[in-house]
Design an enzyme around this catalytic site. Structure first.
Site, PDB file in Angstrom:
ATOM      1  N   PHE A 255       0.809  -1.231   0.000  1.00 49.86           N
ATOM      2  CA  PHE A 255       0.000   0.000   0.000  1.00 49.86           C
ATOM      3  C   PHE A 255       0.837   1.273   0.000  1.00 49.86           C
ATOM      4  O   PHE A 255       0.393   2.305   0.486  1.00 49.86           O
ATOM      5  CB  PHE A 255      -0.986   0.002   1.198  1.00 49.86           C
ATOM      6  CG  PHE A 255      -2.268  -0.685   0.837  1.00 49.86           C
ATOM      7  CD1 PHE A 255      -2.332  -2.063   0.791  1.00 49.86           C
ATOM      8  CD2 PHE A 255      -3.398   0.042   0.498  1.00 49.86           C
ATOM      9  CE1 PHE A 255      -3.499  -2.714   0.408  1.00 49.86           C
ATOM     10  CE2 PHE A 255      -4.567  -0.603   0.111  1.00 49.86           C
ATOM     11  CZ  PHE A 255      -4.618  -1.982   0.069  1.00 49.86           C
ATOM     12  N   CYS A 266     -15.246   0.899  -0.922  1.00 49.48           N
ATOM     13  CA  CYS A 266     -15.004   0.981   0.523  1.00 49.48           C
ATOM     14  C   CYS A 266     -14.213   2.208   0.983  1.00 49.48           C
ATOM     15  O   CYS A 266     -14.720   2.992   1.778  1.00 49.48           O
ATOM     16  CB  CYS A 266     -14.309  -0.288   1.001  1.00 49.48           C
ATOM     17  SG  CYS A 266     -15.389  -1.720   0.896  1.00 49.48           S
TER      18      CYS A 266
END
Ligand code: NAD
Length: 440
Positions: A255, A266
């Site tokens: 990430f 989300c």
């Protein structure tokens, strides 16, 4: 053991199917009659690797069933999952109307002890609202059937949902009683045999855990995009910086890839909802406000680079777009950055020819014939003034540069995910723009 899963979308269908796979009797319920009829015929509403085959297998075995009737499905169930959507309301807060609607349906129809579990992503305090809604409906029936509420947030990743569900990093369950813990432990036992950790906690902490997890992941992405933008200004290489920091175990290498900003069903809504919850309680989530701001800007950085390259005039130019879904291995187009980039290019008079391995059907529902679509990635390149790589599907990784040079009108590549080699492209005479790589 029998369970019912109400809401048969990404989360509900995967949850129901995976529980059926390990031997639980599952009924998946949805109000969408078409969806349920199709599922009974074996037609799966979403693209998710491995899901179709698993649904077919468990449906054929009778372990997995589909229904539009909670009243029918709930008979004999020990657990009822609520897995319906919690879209953002106008003020960014999670819209709980579907969750509470299902809670009322459960209260109207339950006939024996039940654990009512929220799997939808919901703000702290929602389980209490669910409890009140069920109690109210039981009261209307003059019934005093016992029930428990629990919170079991879902951490699956679209594109790897089956794997994530069957081999979870952790299972988080918020309960209010030992009885609820016992039922949930029994339900999840098949997943725990391989040592996957199950963490029991109080209900509010479980509800908060889901938001904290998504907010942290979104923060990592925006942080790295911010650093990448500074790299461009300062002449540093964000790819090298990423490798330099990712090898530190305290930071980790996941990430922290700079890109076109986060999207999907989300992160955007959960970050918004957490900011909103905090505001309602008089607290200002300063970091998350910046995370959102950076992300909104990031979706436009490729557009700005395109405008600069073409001297602010892209009228009549054709751009090839590779990748539409918000990330690889899904056809989910909710909040996909590709939509923002494409709309902006269209506004400035460009033509778009796009290819995506699975998301063309979903994109057509949003963009219709405002853009053109091709069956394969090569066809999209014909006469293109630039290739825009937006979603890093594996099939886009290797570029056939001589083929690109032959088919494209101009030799320009905008790489929104830093998957190509700048030197290789420059040597072949291409202009190449990555994220956080070139001094601007
Ligand atoms: P989705 O929109 O794909 O599916 C929701 C389903 O619920 C739809 O099929 C809809 O018809 C159905 N529904 C709505 N009201 C209903 C009712 N009253 N009775 C029965 N069915 C009803 O949503 P999703 O992506 O599966 O997300 C569900 C929840 O899980 C959300 O809170 C989301 O934030 C959370 N979540 C999603 C993911 C993900 O990757 N998609 C991951 C973790 C958590």
């Amino acid at each position: 053991m029998k369970i019912v899963v109400v809401g048969t979308g990404y989360v509900g269908l995967v949850t129901g199917t995976c529980f059926a796979e390990v031997g639980i009797d599952v009924v998946c319920v949805d109000i969408d009659v078409n969806k349920i009829e199709n599922l009974k015929k074996g037609i799966i509403p979403i693209y998710e690797p491995g899901l179709e085959e698993m649904v077919h297998r468990n449906f054929a075995k009778g372990k997995l069933n589909f229904s539009t009737s909670i009243a029918e499905a709930i008979k004999g169930a020990e657990v009822a999952f609520i897995a319906v959507g919690t879209p953002p309301g106008e003020d960014g807060s999670a819209d709980l109307q579907y969750v509470l609607g299902v809670a009322r349906d459960i209260g109207k129809n339950m006939d024996d002890f039940l654990v009512v579990v929220t799997k939808s992503t919901v703000p702290v305090g929602t389980a209490l609202k669910v409890k009140n809604a069920v109690t109210e409906e039981l009261g209307k029936r003059n019934d005093s059937i016992q029930f428990e509420v629990a919170s079991n947030p879902e951490f699956l990743k679209e594109g790897a949902a089956i794997e994530d569900f069957l081999k979870p990093d952790r299972i988080v369950i918020g309960v209010e009683s030992e009885k609820a813990e016992e039922v949930m432990r029994k339900l999840y036992k098949p997943f725990l045999l391989n040592g996957h950790p199950i963490v029991f906690m109080d209900v509010p902490s479980a509800e908060m855990t889901k938001y904290a997890a998504n907010a942290m992941l979104a923060t990592k992405i925006s942080f790295m995009n911010d650093i990448a933008n500074l790299c461009e200004i300062m002449g540093a290489d964000a790819n090298k910086v990423r490798m330099g920091i990712g090898s530190d175990v305290r930071i980790g290498n996941k990430f922290i890839y700079p890109g076109v900003g986060y999207g999907g069903s989300c992160f955007p809504k959960d970050v918004k909802a957490l900011i909103r919850t905090a505001t309602e309680h008089g607290y200002n989530m300063r970091i998350l406000r910046s995370v959102e701001e950076v992300n909104e800007d990031q979706k436009l950085t490729m557009f700005h680079k395109i405008m600069k390259h073409f001297n602010n005039d892209i009228t009549g130019k054709t751009f090839a777009v590779w990748g539409l879904s918000f990330k690889p291995k899904t056809d989910d187009m909710r909040e996909a950055p590709s939509l923002v980039i494409i709309e902006k290019l269209l506004e400035h008079g460009a033509n778009i020819v796009a290819h995506d391995p699975v998301a063309i059907h979903e994109t057509k529902k949003i963009l219709g014939n405002k853009i053109n679509y091709t069956e394969n990635q090569e066809l999209a390149l014909k006469n293109a003034s630039a290739l825009l790589l937006i979603t890093e599907w594996p099939e886009f990784r290797a570029l056939d540069l001589p083929e690109l040079a032959r088919t494209m009108k101009e030799k320009v590549v905008f790489d929104g995910r830093n998957i190509y080699d700048a030197n290789e492209l420059h040597s072949a005479g291409f202009s190449y723009y990555g994220v956080g790589l070139n001094k601007i």
